[in-house]
Design a protein around this motif. Structure first.
Motif, PDB file in Angstrom:
ATOM      1  N   MET A 147       0.845  -1.190   0.000  1.00 52.26           N
ATOM      2  CA  MET A 147       0.000   0.000   0.000  1.00 52.26           C
ATOM      3  C   MET A 147       0.883   1.243   0.000  1.00 52.26           C
ATOM      4  N   TYR A 148       0.501   2.238  -0.807  1.00 54.73           N
ATOM      5  CA  TYR A 148       1.251   3.480  -0.901  1.00 54.73           C
ATOM      6  C   TYR A 148       0.349   4.656  -0.513  1.00 54.73           C
ATOM      7  N   LYS A 149       0.957   5.684   0.054  1.00 59.22           N
ATOM      8  CA  LYS A 149       0.231   6.917   0.320  1.00 59.22           C
ATOM      9  C   LYS A 149       0.818   8.019  -0.557  1.00 59.22           C
ATOM     10  N   ILE A 150      -0.039   8.901  -1.011  1.00 62.32           N
ATOM     11  CA  ILE A 150       0.378  10.035  -1.819  1.00 62.32           C
ATOM     12  C   ILE A 150       0.047  11.280  -1.012  1.00 62.32           C
ATOM     13  N   ILE A 151       1.081  12.068  -0.720  1.00 61.31           N
ATOM     14  CA  ILE A 151       0.940  13.218   0.173  1.00 61.31           C
ATOM     15  C   ILE A 151       1.178  14.500  -0.608  1.00 61.31           C
ATOM     16  N   SER A 152       0.276  15.458  -0.441  1.00 57.25           N
ATOM     17  CA  SER A 152       0.430  16.771  -1.053  1.00 57.25           C
ATOM     18  C   SER A 152       0.032  17.829  -0.036  1.00 57.25           C
ATOM     19  N   ALA A 153       0.835  18.855   0.097  1.00 56.09           N
ATOM     20  CA  ALA A 153       0.579  19.942   1.052  1.00 56.09           C
ATOM     21  C   ALA A 153       0.366  19.406   2.466  1.00 56.09           C
ATOM     22  N   GLY A 154       1.124  18.355   2.803  1.00 55.08           N
ATOM     23  CA  GLY A 154       1.064  17.817   4.147  1.00 55.08           C
ATOM     24  C   GLY A 154      -0.118  16.925   4.452  1.00 55.08           C
ATOM     25  N   LYS A 155      -0.951  16.617   3.442  1.00 55.15           N
ATOM     26  CA  LYS A 155      -2.119  15.773   3.661  1.00 55.15           C
ATOM     27  C   LYS A 155      -2.101  14.565   2.738  1.00 55.15           C
ATOM     28  N   ILE A 156      -2.660  13.452   3.197  1.00 54.13           N
ATOM     29  CA  ILE A 156      -2.804  12.276   2.351  1.00 54.13           C
ATOM     30  C   ILE A 156      -3.937  12.531   1.367  1.00 54.13           C
ATOM     31  N   VAL A 157      -3.609  12.474   0.077  1.00 51.49           N
ATOM     32  CA  VAL A 157      -4.643  12.671  -0.946  1.00 51.49           C
ATOM     33  C   VAL A 157      -5.091  11.355  -1.556  1.00 51.49           C
ATOM     34  N   ASP A 213       1.524  24.043 -13.461  1.00 52.55           N
ATOM     35  CA  ASP A 213       0.399  24.385 -12.572  1.00 52.55           C
ATOM     36  C   ASP A 213      -0.082  23.236 -11.696  1.00 52.55           C
ATOM     37  N   ALA A 214       0.593  22.086 -11.748  1.00 58.77           N
ATOM     38  CA  ALA A 214       0.191  20.963 -10.898  1.00 58.77           C
ATOM     39  C   ALA A 214       0.880  21.069  -9.541  1.00 58.77           C
ATOM     40  N   PRO A 215       0.186  20.741  -8.454  1.00 61.02           N
ATOM     41  CA  PRO A 215       0.819  20.770  -7.134  1.00 61.02           C
ATOM     42  C   PRO A 215       1.846  19.647  -6.995  1.00 61.02           C
ATOM     43  N   GLU A 216       2.659  19.760  -5.983  1.00 61.93           N
ATOM     44  CA  GLU A 216       3.699  18.762  -5.734  1.00 61.93           C
ATOM     45  C   GLU A 216       3.171  17.653  -4.836  1.00 61.93           C
ATOM     46  N   ALA A 217       3.675  16.442  -5.039  1.00 63.60           N
ATOM     47  CA  ALA A 217       3.289  15.316  -4.191  1.00 63.60           C
ATOM     48  C   ALA A 217       4.484  14.402  -3.964  1.00 63.60           C
ATOM     49  N   VAL A 218       4.389  13.633  -2.896  1.00 59.72           N
ATOM     50  CA  VAL A 218       5.397  12.636  -2.564  1.00 59.72           C
ATOM     51  C   VAL A 218       4.698  11.303  -2.398  1.00 59.72           C
ATOM     52  N   VAL A 219       5.284  10.235  -2.959  1.00 54.69           N
ATOM     53  CA  VAL A 219       4.726   8.892  -2.840  1.00 54.69           C
ATOM     54  C   VAL A 219       5.616   8.073  -1.919  1.00 54.69           C
ATOM     55  N   SER A 220       5.015   7.423  -0.934  1.00 56.08           N
ATOM     56  CA  SER A 220       5.801   6.574  -0.036  1.00 56.08           C
ATOM     57  C   SER A 220       4.954   5.402   0.434  1.00 56.08           C
ATOM     58  N   GLU A 221       5.606   4.340   0.866  1.00 57.04           N
ATOM     59  CA  GLU A 221       4.889   3.160   1.336  1.00 57.04           C
ATOM     60  C   GLU A 221       4.274   3.425   2.709  1.00 57.04           C
ATOM     61  N   VAL A 222       3.122   2.830   2.924  1.00 59.63           N
ATOM     62  CA  VAL A 222       2.444   2.928   4.218  1.00 59.63           C
ATOM     63  C   VAL A 222       2.952   1.814   5.108  1.00 59.63           C
ATOM     64  N   GLU A 223       3.396   2.170   6.293  1.00 60.22           N
ATOM     65  CA  GLU A 223       3.864   1.163   7.238  1.00 60.22           C
ATOM     66  C   GLU A 223       2.679   0.460   7.888  1.00 60.22           C
ATOM     67  N   GLY A 224       2.919  -0.758   8.366  1.00 60.75           N
ATOM     68  CA  GLY A 224       1.838  -1.555   8.932  1.00 60.75           C
ATOM     69  C   GLY A 224       1.082  -0.857  10.034  1.00 60.75           C
ATOM     70  N   GLY A 225       1.788  -0.241  10.952  1.00 64.91           N
ATOM     71  CA  GLY A 225       1.137   0.442  12.059  1.00 64.91           C
ATOM     72  C   GLY A 225       0.276   1.596  11.599  1.00 64.91           C
ATOM     73  N   GLU A 226       0.763   2.311  10.595  1.00 64.83           N
ATOM     74  CA  GLU A 226      -0.013   3.432  10.077  1.00 64.83           C
ATOM     75  C   GLU A 226      -1.273   2.954   9.393  1.00 64.83           C
ATOM     76  N   MET A 227      -1.177   1.828   8.669  1.00 62.27           N
ATOM     77  CA  MET A 227      -2.346   1.294   7.994  1.00 62.27           C
ATOM     78  C   MET A 227      -3.398   0.868   9.005  1.00 62.27           C
ATOM     79  N   VAL A 228      -2.937   0.279  10.104  1.00 59.41           N
ATOM     80  CA  VAL A 228      -3.868  -0.123  11.152  1.00 59.41           C
ATOM     81  C   VAL A 228      -4.583   1.100  11.710  1.00 59.41           C
ATOM     82  N   PHE A 229      -3.828   2.182  11.906  1.00 62.30           N
ATOM     83  CA  PHE A 229      -4.432   3.414  12.427  1.00 62.30           C
ATOM     84  C   PHE A 229      -5.477   3.955  11.462  1.00 62.30           C
ATOM     85  N   ILE A 230      -5.157   3.956  10.162  1.00 64.15           N
ATOM     86  CA  ILE A 230      -6.069   4.490   9.161  1.00 64.15           C
ATOM     87  C   ILE A 230      -7.340   3.662   9.098  1.00 64.15           C
ATOM     88  N   ALA A 231      -7.187   2.333   9.240  1.00 65.83           N
ATOM     89  CA  ALA A 231      -8.312   1.429   9.033  1.00 65.83           C
ATOM     90  C   ALA A 231      -8.906   0.879  10.331  1.00 65.83           C
TER      91      ALA A 231
END
Length: 217
Positions: free
Chosen positions: A1-11, A57-75
């Motif tokens: 699972m990957y998270k895509i972050i832009s302006a400090g928020k998961i999009v 004109d597109a905003p910037e984003a960073v892609v990174s893997e979601v760690e297990g603990g973070e996924m548990v928190f999200i879900a």
């Protein structure tokens, strides 16, 4: 699972980010590997990757893997997923199949409306008339006359909890086959599926006609 972050928020949360780069001959944006990518597409919105500026004109984003603990928190719960990430995680989980269609339909406003012309991929979920949700069955570029409620080879309705006996639609494979106990309407009658992975037409095999009182609903 990957998270895509832009302006400090998961999009977005996804199993495989949709990376893009420019075709060297035409300059058009095309799908790419992570190594080639200059940007990433999130439900039709483009983001520049890692400080790049290849997509004006597109905003910037960073892609990174979601760690297990973070996924548990999200879900922790579906409700928490909605509030924690403003619905982005909820949509991603629904498209991944970890949230059922009826539950997704209870939060239909979190899903983007169907539009055209848009390049849709298998598994994406969009909202159409009366708040109904539809899941994409085949990758395609949408057209005005290929609406989700009529293009049954491209979309399947997944979400209407108020519709106890939705109209039967011919499954294309295991991904949209009916489960045991599923309820449908077909040829003016109500039917209940007798088996899982049911791709048969009601009245032919694998379905039991509902009791008379159910036919009157």
């Amino acid at each position: 699972m990957y998270k895509i972050i832009s302006a400090g928020k998961i999009v977005a949360l996804c199993d495989a980010p949709r990376y893009v780069t420019r075709n060297p001959d035409t300059g058009a944006l095309v799908e790419a590997t992570a190594e080639e990518a200059i940007g990433v597409s999130v439900t039709g919105t483009l983001y520049n990757l890692n400080g790049g500026s290849g997509i004006p004109d597109a905003p910037e984003a960073v892609v990174s893997e979601v760690e297990g603990g973070e996924m548990v928190f999200i879900a922790i719960s579906q409700a928490d997923a909605v509030s924690t990430t403003s619905g982005i995680a909820f949509v991603a989980m629904a498209e991944a199949g970890t949230i059922d269609g009826v539950t997704a339909g209870e939060h239909a406003d979190l899903f983007s409306p169907w539009a055209y012309p848009v390049n849709y991929t298998v598994g994406q979920i969009r909202r159409y008339t009366d708040g109904k949700l539809y899941k994409c069955l085949q990758a395609h570029t949408s057209q005005a006359d290929w609406t989700p409620d009529t293009a049954v080879s491209l979309w399947v309705s997944i979400s209407d909890p108020a519709e106890e006996w939705p109209e039967w639609s011919q499954p294309l494979g295991a991904h949209d086959a009916y489960s045991k106990g599923a309820k449908v309407s077909h040829n003016g009658k109500h039917w209940i599926s007798d088996l899982d992975a049911n791709v048969w037409e009601p009245g032919q095999y694998g379905w039991t006609e509902a009791p008379a009182e159910a036919q009157e609903e």
